[in-house]
Design a protein around this motif. Structure first.
Motif, PDB file in Angstrom:
ATOM      1  N   ALA A  13      33.214  67.360   7.066  1.00  0.00           N
ATOM      2  CA  ALA A  13      32.125  67.377   6.104  1.00  0.00           C
ATOM      3  C   ALA A  13      32.179  68.648   5.274  1.00  0.00           C
ATOM      4  CB  ALA A  13      30.778  67.270   6.818  1.00  0.00           C
ATOM      5  N   SER A  14      32.444  69.756   5.916  1.00  0.00           N
ATOM      6  CA  SER A  14      32.538  71.027   5.200  1.00  0.00           C
ATOM      7  C   SER A  14      33.646  70.982   4.158  1.00  0.00           C
ATOM      8  CB  SER A  14      32.786  72.155   6.198  1.00  0.00           C
ATOM      9  OG  SER A  14      32.963  73.370   5.529  1.00  0.00           O
TER      10      SER A  14
ATOM     11  N   ASP B 256      32.259  68.560   1.328  1.00  0.00           N
ATOM     12  CA  ASP B 256      30.988  68.933   0.702  1.00  0.00           C
ATOM     13  C   ASP B 256      31.250  70.057  -0.303  1.00  0.00           C
ATOM     14  OD1 ASP B 256      28.342  69.384   0.040  1.00  0.00           O
ATOM     15  OD2 ASP B 256      27.848  70.353   1.950  1.00  0.00           O
TER      16      ASP B 256
ATOM     17  N   HIS C 145      28.412  72.331  -1.256  1.00  0.00           N
ATOM     18  CA  HIS C 145      27.842  73.014  -0.094  1.00  0.00           C
ATOM     19  C   HIS C 145      26.332  72.828   0.058  1.00  0.00           C
ATOM     20  CE1 HIS C 145      31.792  74.698   0.184  1.00  0.00           C
ATOM     21  NE2 HIS C 145      31.678  75.186  -1.034  1.00  0.00           N
TER      22      HIS C 145
ATOM     23  N   ILE D  87      27.248  64.830   1.949  1.00  0.00           N
ATOM     24  CA  ILE D  87      28.380  64.288   1.191  1.00  0.00           C
ATOM     25  C   ILE D  87      27.813  63.234   0.248  1.00  0.00           C
ATOM     26  CG2 ILE D  87      30.596  63.111   1.294  1.00  0.00           C
ATOM     27  CD1 ILE D  87      30.577  65.866   2.640  1.00  0.00           C
TER      28      ILE D  87
ATOM     29  N   GLU E  47      31.242  62.958  -4.042  1.00  0.00           N
ATOM     30  CA  GLU E  47      32.100  63.716  -3.135  1.00  0.00           C
ATOM     31  C   GLU E  47      32.898  62.775  -2.229  1.00  0.00           C
ATOM     32  OE1 GLU E  47      29.604  67.870  -2.648  1.00  0.00           O
ATOM     33  OE2 GLU E  47      28.896  66.069  -1.586  1.00  0.00           O
TER      34      GLU E  47
END
Length: 133
Positions: free
Chosen positions: A99-100, A103, A106, A110, A114
């Motif tokens: 996810a990081s 994303d 940030h 998501i 994205e």
């Protein structure tokens, strides 16, 4: 290639904000429980292999060889402590890392854009479009 394909698996679970580190997201836990067929609280390589083998790819089943390779890559990445099994926390850790990565703004979620960008990156831009909910 297989590592890149692996990153498609959790995209449906990534649309939730991060929780406290000691709690497993209910959506991840539900998905974990579907895979933990012997209900021992851990995923074995065989359980992950079986789950990935049941996955559909579009309108077809995933080819057996590709399913095995993706399951192996997923398992080896998720098994952070290398004890031969995956806990719910390890599964969540993998999904958080993914996810990081996706994303890009940030915000902890998501978005559809994205998701589409992540899918396009994984597929190399071929046939990539927005991923449905």
């Amino acid at each position: 290639m297989f590592r890149r394909s692996l990153s498609l698996l959790p995209l449906l679970l990534l649309a939730t904000p991060a929780l406290a580190a000691d709690k497993v997201d209910p959506k991840i836990k539900a998905d974990f429980d579907k895979t933990d067929t012997n209900h021992d609280g851990f995923l074995t390589r065989a359980e992950v292999d079986a789950r990935v083998a049941r996955m559909d790819v579009g309108k077809a089943k995933m080819p057996a060889g590709k399913a095995k390779a993706i399951a192996g890559a997923w398992f080896n990445t998720a098994d952070a402590n290398h004890d031969g099994k995956v806990s719910p926390a390890e599964m969540q850790g993998l999904f958080r890392a993914l996810a990081s990565r996706y994303d890009t703004n940030h915000d902890g979620v998501i978005s559809l854009d994205e998701r589409a960008a992540a899918r396009a990156a994984v597929l190399g831009g071929a046939g990539a479009g927005p991923v449905g909910r």
